[in-house]
Design an enzyme around this catalytic site. Structure first.
Site, PDB file in Angstrom:
ATOM      1  NE  ARG A  65      -1.669  -1.902   3.129  1.00  0.00           N
ATOM      2  CZ  ARG A  65      -1.742  -3.215   3.000  1.00  0.00           C
ATOM      3  NH1 ARG A  65      -2.767  -3.751   2.416  1.00  0.00           N
ATOM      4  NH2 ARG A  65      -0.804  -3.994   3.478  1.00  0.00           N
ATOM      5  NE  ARG A 115       7.654   1.066   5.032  1.00  0.00           N
ATOM      6  CZ  ARG A 115       6.457   0.468   4.977  1.00  0.00           C
ATOM      7  NH1 ARG A 115       6.379  -0.842   4.851  1.00  0.00           N
ATOM      8  NH2 ARG A 115       5.359   1.175   5.055  1.00  0.00           N
TER       9      ARG A 115
HETATM   10  N1  ASP Z   1       1.688  -1.100   6.999  1.00  0.00           N
HETATM   11  C1  ASP Z   1       1.956  -0.621   8.336  1.00  0.00           C
HETATM   12  C2  ASP Z   1       3.438  -0.403   8.554  1.00  0.00           C
HETATM   13  O1  ASP Z   1       4.190  -0.440   7.633  1.00  0.00           O
HETATM   14  C3  ASP Z   1       1.352  -1.488   9.379  1.00  0.00           C
HETATM   15  C4  ASP Z   1       1.833  -2.900   9.426  1.00  0.00           C
HETATM   16  O2  ASP Z   1       2.732  -3.297   8.684  1.00  0.00           O
HETATM   17  O3  ASP Z   1       1.296  -3.626  10.259  1.00  0.00           O
HETATM   18  O4  ASP Z   1       3.851  -0.148   9.661  1.00  0.00           O
END
Ligand code: ASP
Length: 323
Positions: A65, A115
């Site tokens: 996402r 990220r």
């Molecule tokens: N997508 C969110 C994150 O990257 C939540 C998860 O991974 O649980 O932190």
């Protein structure tokens, strides 16, 4: 590590954390996102705001996402986007992170969306980029995920309008969740009436009380009369040692079922940052049910990321204009 994300005039230069930001800035992000979300309903879903800008998605950790909505957001702002696949990139051939960065900068990149599984990675990169480059934190370790928190605030505002009247419960693995940390900070800055966290003792940070939240270990108690229920995924990849009994026991105590949801206000909304684990933290009937806004959160992620990208690069342009 909070305020070097702002320019001298208080504009966003980077977006690394919610911590230390002021309410008007969070409101501005949501107001801007509101304008951008109407673009997504037009036939031509593009505006030329970032034409000629180059944005690099630098993902050292998996994402579906977040990466795709950042990419779409950049494209809708007419920027050129590059997705760097870290597994096949030079870093895995022994080039240091900073060397990789400086090489990307030499290609006239204007923004890095980062990220990383290490807390503080985006901040580290922001400290080392050229003055014209903005860095956006797309999730670093257990530390922060500020654009996720802002899309969550935007989603809440769409349904509930007035933050001070709200009672919000965040349920699950608070300890390892960068999302929960950023959400708690944003909810507090926006003046939410009551923030509750519901979790077993093993999944709560030791400094929980200092975050200004009410702690519940019993989900039935914690869900009473809340307006918003935010469910979290168990972050197995960040857990050290056995912190939980079994998935079945966890679901029994902390899984959101229709029955437990009935304890919240009848018009309560159910949120989850994804990926969801059906039958682990949430029942399918709730995830797909009428109170769930989980897919709406994904949609709003595009507009909120457009807002943040245009604000950070916009503040750079302002500074260039003044120089
Ligand atoms: N997508 C969110 C994150 O990257 C939540 C998860 O991974 O649980 O932190």
């Amino acid at each position: 590590m909070t305020n070097n994300q702002l320019t001298e005039s208080g504009r966003l230069r980077h977006f690394l954390t919610i911590e230390g930001l002021k309410r008007p800035l969070l409101t501005e992000i949501m107001d801007r996102a509101e304008q951008f979300s109407s673009i997504s309903h037009q036939q031509v879903k593009k505006v030329p705001l970032l034409r000629g800008k180059t944005i690099v998605n630098l993902f050292f950790e998996n994402s579906t996402r977040t990466r795709t909505t950042f990419e779409l957001a950049a494209k809708r702002l007419s920027a050129d986007v590059m997705n760097l696949n870290i597994n096949t990139s030079a870093t895995s051939k022994g080039e240091s992170l900073l060397d990789t960065l400086h090489n990307l900068e030499s290609m006239q990149s204007d923004m890095f969306v980062v990220r990383h599984n290490q807390s503080g990675a985006a901040e580290f990169i922001a400290q080392h980029v050229a003055p014209h480059v903005s860095v956006i934190n797309a999730g670093d370790g257990c530390h922060a995920h500020p654009t996720q928190a802002m899309l969550d605030m935007f989603t809440i505002r769409r349904h509930k309008q007035h933050f001070p009247d709200l009672r919000v419960a965040i349920v699950g693995d608070i300890l390892h969740s960068r999302v929960a940390r950023s959400q708690i900070q944003a909810l507090a800055i926006l003046g939410v009436g009551e923030i509750r966290v519901i979790a077993p003792k093993t999944l709560l940070p030791t400094d929980c009380q200092s975050l200004g939240v009410h702690v519940y270990h019993d989900m039935e108690e914690g869900l009473q009369d809340v307006d918003v229920v935010i469910m979290l995924r168990l972050q197995h990849e960040r857990m050290q040692g056995a912190l939980l009994p079994s998935a079945r026991e966890y679901y029994k105590s902390y899984g959101l079922t229709e029955e437990k949801l009935r304890l919240a206000k009848p018009d309560a909304i159910v949120m989850h940052p994804g990926p969801i684990n059906r039958g682990v933290e949430i029942a399918s009937t709730v995830a797909d049910g009428p109170q769930s806004v989980i897919l709406e959160q994904v949609t709003h992620g595009i507009a909120v990321r457009m807002a943040v990208m245009s604000m950070t690069l916009g503040s750079q342009q302002e500074q260039e204009g003044q120089a």
